[in-house]
Design a protein around this motif. Structure first.
Motif, PDB file in Angstrom:
ATOM      1  N   HIS A 170       0.814  -1.215   0.000  1.00  0.00           N
ATOM      2  CA  HIS A 170       0.000   0.000   0.000  1.00  0.00           C
ATOM      3  C   HIS A 170       0.851   1.270   0.000  1.00  0.00           C
ATOM      4  O   HIS A 170       0.371   2.324  -0.385  1.00  0.00           O
ATOM      5  CB  HIS A 170      -0.964   0.004   1.191  1.00  0.00           C
ATOM      6  CG  HIS A 170      -0.303  -0.121   2.522  1.00  0.00           C
ATOM      7  ND1 HIS A 170       0.154  -1.326   3.008  1.00  0.00           N
ATOM      8  CD2 HIS A 170      -0.004   0.807   3.449  1.00  0.00           C
ATOM      9  CE1 HIS A 170       0.694  -1.135   4.196  1.00  0.00           C
ATOM     10  NE2 HIS A 170       0.620   0.147   4.491  1.00  0.00           N
ATOM     11  N   PHE A 171       2.133   1.185   0.402  1.00  0.00           N
ATOM     12  CA  PHE A 171       2.999   2.364   0.331  1.00  0.00           C
ATOM     13  C   PHE A 171       3.184   2.811  -1.116  1.00  0.00           C
ATOM     14  O   PHE A 171       3.221   3.993  -1.406  1.00  0.00           O
ATOM     15  CB  PHE A 171       4.360   2.069   0.973  1.00  0.00           C
ATOM     16  CG  PHE A 171       4.385   2.278   2.456  1.00  0.00           C
ATOM     17  CD1 PHE A 171       3.341   1.852   3.259  1.00  0.00           C
ATOM     18  CD2 PHE A 171       5.449   2.913   3.064  1.00  0.00           C
ATOM     19  CE1 PHE A 171       3.355   2.044   4.625  1.00  0.00           C
ATOM     20  CE2 PHE A 171       5.471   3.114   4.426  1.00  0.00           C
ATOM     21  CZ  PHE A 171       4.421   2.671   5.210  1.00  0.00           C
ATOM     22  N   TRP A 172       3.315   1.850  -2.018  1.00  0.00           N
ATOM     23  CA  TRP A 172       3.431   2.175  -3.441  1.00  0.00           C
ATOM     24  C   TRP A 172       2.129   2.803  -3.925  1.00  0.00           C
ATOM     25  O   TRP A 172       2.128   3.778  -4.662  1.00  0.00           O
ATOM     26  CB  TRP A 172       3.759   0.915  -4.229  1.00  0.00           C
ATOM     27  CG  TRP A 172       3.854   1.141  -5.697  1.00  0.00           C
ATOM     28  CD1 TRP A 172       4.816   1.858  -6.353  1.00  0.00           C
ATOM     29  CD2 TRP A 172       2.961   0.670  -6.696  1.00  0.00           C
ATOM     30  NE1 TRP A 172       4.562   1.847  -7.712  1.00  0.00           N
ATOM     31  CE2 TRP A 172       3.431   1.125  -7.943  1.00  0.00           C
ATOM     32  CE3 TRP A 172       1.809  -0.105  -6.669  1.00  0.00           C
ATOM     33  CZ2 TRP A 172       2.798   0.829  -9.142  1.00  0.00           C
ATOM     34  CZ3 TRP A 172       1.171  -0.403  -7.861  1.00  0.00           C
ATOM     35  CH2 TRP A 172       1.672   0.076  -9.069  1.00  0.00           C
ATOM     36  N   GLY A 173       1.006   2.252  -3.482  1.00  0.00           N
ATOM     37  CA  GLY A 173      -0.289   2.813  -3.845  1.00  0.00           C
ATOM     38  C   GLY A 173      -0.474   4.231  -3.337  1.00  0.00           C
ATOM     39  O   GLY A 173      -1.047   5.082  -4.029  1.00  0.00           O
ATOM     40  N   LEU A 174       0.038   4.522  -2.144  1.00  0.00           N
ATOM     41  CA  LEU A 174      -0.050   5.882  -1.605  1.00  0.00           C
ATOM     42  C   LEU A 174       0.746   6.867  -2.457  1.00  0.00           C
ATOM     43  O   LEU A 174       0.348   8.014  -2.625  1.00  0.00           O
ATOM     44  CB  LEU A 174       0.449   5.907  -0.157  1.00  0.00           C
ATOM     45  CG  LEU A 174      -0.459   5.235   0.867  1.00  0.00           C
ATOM     46  CD1 LEU A 174       0.236   5.159   2.224  1.00  0.00           C
ATOM     47  CD2 LEU A 174      -1.784   5.971   0.987  1.00  0.00           C
ATOM     48  N   THR A 175       1.863   6.417  -3.013  1.00  0.00           N
ATOM     49  CA  THR A 175       2.656   7.269  -3.888  1.00  0.00           C
ATOM     50  C   THR A 175       1.869   7.619  -5.149  1.00  0.00           C
ATOM     51  O   THR A 175       1.828   8.782  -5.569  1.00  0.00           O
ATOM     52  CB  THR A 175       3.975   6.568  -4.268  1.00  0.00           C
ATOM     53  OG1 THR A 175       4.690   6.269  -3.080  1.00  0.00           O
ATOM     54  CG2 THR A 175       4.829   7.435  -5.166  1.00  0.00           C
ATOM     55  N   LEU A 177      -1.344   7.628  -5.426  1.00  0.00           N
ATOM     56  CA  LEU A 177      -2.441   8.501  -5.009  1.00  0.00           C
ATOM     57  C   LEU A 177      -1.966   9.937  -4.855  1.00  0.00           C
ATOM     58  O   LEU A 177      -2.652  10.884  -5.257  1.00  0.00           O
ATOM     59  CB  LEU A 177      -3.049   7.993  -3.698  1.00  0.00           C
ATOM     60  CG  LEU A 177      -4.186   8.829  -3.110  1.00  0.00           C
ATOM     61  CD1 LEU A 177      -5.379   8.853  -4.058  1.00  0.00           C
ATOM     62  CD2 LEU A 177      -4.587   8.285  -1.742  1.00  0.00           C
ATOM     63  N   PHE A 178      -0.751  10.117  -4.296  1.00  0.00           N
ATOM     64  CA  PHE A 178      -0.188  11.464  -4.135  1.00  0.00           C
ATOM     65  C   PHE A 178      -0.044  12.151  -5.489  1.00  0.00           C
ATOM     66  O   PHE A 178      -0.454  13.295  -5.666  1.00  0.00           O
ATOM     67  CB  PHE A 178       1.168  11.398  -3.430  1.00  0.00           C
ATOM     68  CG  PHE A 178       1.908  12.708  -3.438  1.00  0.00           C
ATOM     69  CD1 PHE A 178       1.599  13.693  -2.511  1.00  0.00           C
ATOM     70  CD2 PHE A 178       2.882  12.971  -4.388  1.00  0.00           C
ATOM     71  CE1 PHE A 178       2.263  14.908  -2.524  1.00  0.00           C
ATOM     72  CE2 PHE A 178       3.551  14.190  -4.409  1.00  0.00           C
ATOM     73  CZ  PHE A 178       3.235  15.156  -3.471  1.00  0.00           C
ATOM     74  N   THR A 181      -3.389  13.006  -7.058  1.00  0.00           N
ATOM     75  CA  THR A 181      -3.963  14.193  -6.402  1.00  0.00           C
ATOM     76  C   THR A 181      -3.228  15.451  -6.834  1.00  0.00           C
ATOM     77  O   THR A 181      -3.854  16.482  -7.117  1.00  0.00           O
ATOM     78  CB  THR A 181      -3.884  14.042  -4.866  1.00  0.00           C
ATOM     79  OG1 THR A 181      -4.506  12.816  -4.495  1.00  0.00           O
ATOM     80  CG2 THR A 181      -4.567  15.202  -4.174  1.00  0.00           C
TER      81      THR A 181
END
Length: 196
Positions: A170-175, A177-178, A181
């Motif tokens: 999920h850390f890769w997914g958060l990147t 998403l950033f 956005t």
């Protein structure tokens, strides 16, 4: 010898795995990702070689096992200040990047985690490098396709190493998403392109 050192139970399990690896068996401690144990294997094997060559008494090694087990994390934790500086400088300013890396270097919590053999140190290091290379890839114009592709591959490699450090996809997914956005909020800083 292990009970006399300051290793935690988790670190004892890892050093047992490393000793097993040295004997050709890779079945011990399979629940932990392999990257940290591979770095520990290199460090412990090097320490063993130094101790065999220079220690007059095996009971008093030149490089204690505790030091060898923790050395990879200590080094990686120290070098984490570099991507912190680069990201801070890229997103804000050079003084901001310097301040962020300084706070990391003197932070009690960072030092406490990075001095023990925990996967979080490697996870943080490779996550930040992956984020930084992804940032470079997104900010490189489409006209410079070769450079853009290089940053894309470097980012992928860093995120791959992040996942082999600790199973946190999920850390890769958060990147992603950033950057999605950021593209919506500030299209000039993060223009849409052929890469995710």
């Amino acid at each position: 010898e292990l009970h006399e050192s300051g290793l935690s139970e988790d670190e004892v399990n890892k050093i047992n795995a490393v000793r097993s690896y040295q004997n050709g068996s890779f079945e011990v401690n399979v629940e932990h990702p392999l990257l940290m144990k591979t770095l520990m294997l290199a460090s412990v094997s090097l320490a063993d070689a130094v101790n065999r060559a220079f220690a007059a008494d095996p009971a008093h090694p030149v490089i204690p096992e505790e030091t060898a087990v923790r050395l990879p994390n200590v080094l990686v934790g120290a070098f984490t200040a570099i991507p912190i500086f680069l990201i801070g400088a890229a997103l804000f300013s050079t003084p901001t990047g310097f301040l962020a890396s300084l706070l990391w270097a003197v932070g009690v919590n960072a030092a406490a985690i990075n001095r023990i053999a925990k996967e979080d140190t490697l996870l943080t290091f490779f996550f930040l490098w992956g984020f930084f290379f992804h940032l470079l890839m997104k900010s490189t114009p489409e006209t410079d396709a070769r450079r853009k592709r290089l940053f894309y591959y470097l980012s992928g490699a860093m995120f791959g190493l992040m996942l082999s450090s600790k199973y946190f996809p999920h850390f890769w997914g958060l990147t992603l998403l950033f950057f999605w956005t950021l593209r919506k909020v500030n299209p000039e800083q993060c223009p849409p392109d052929s890469y995710t």
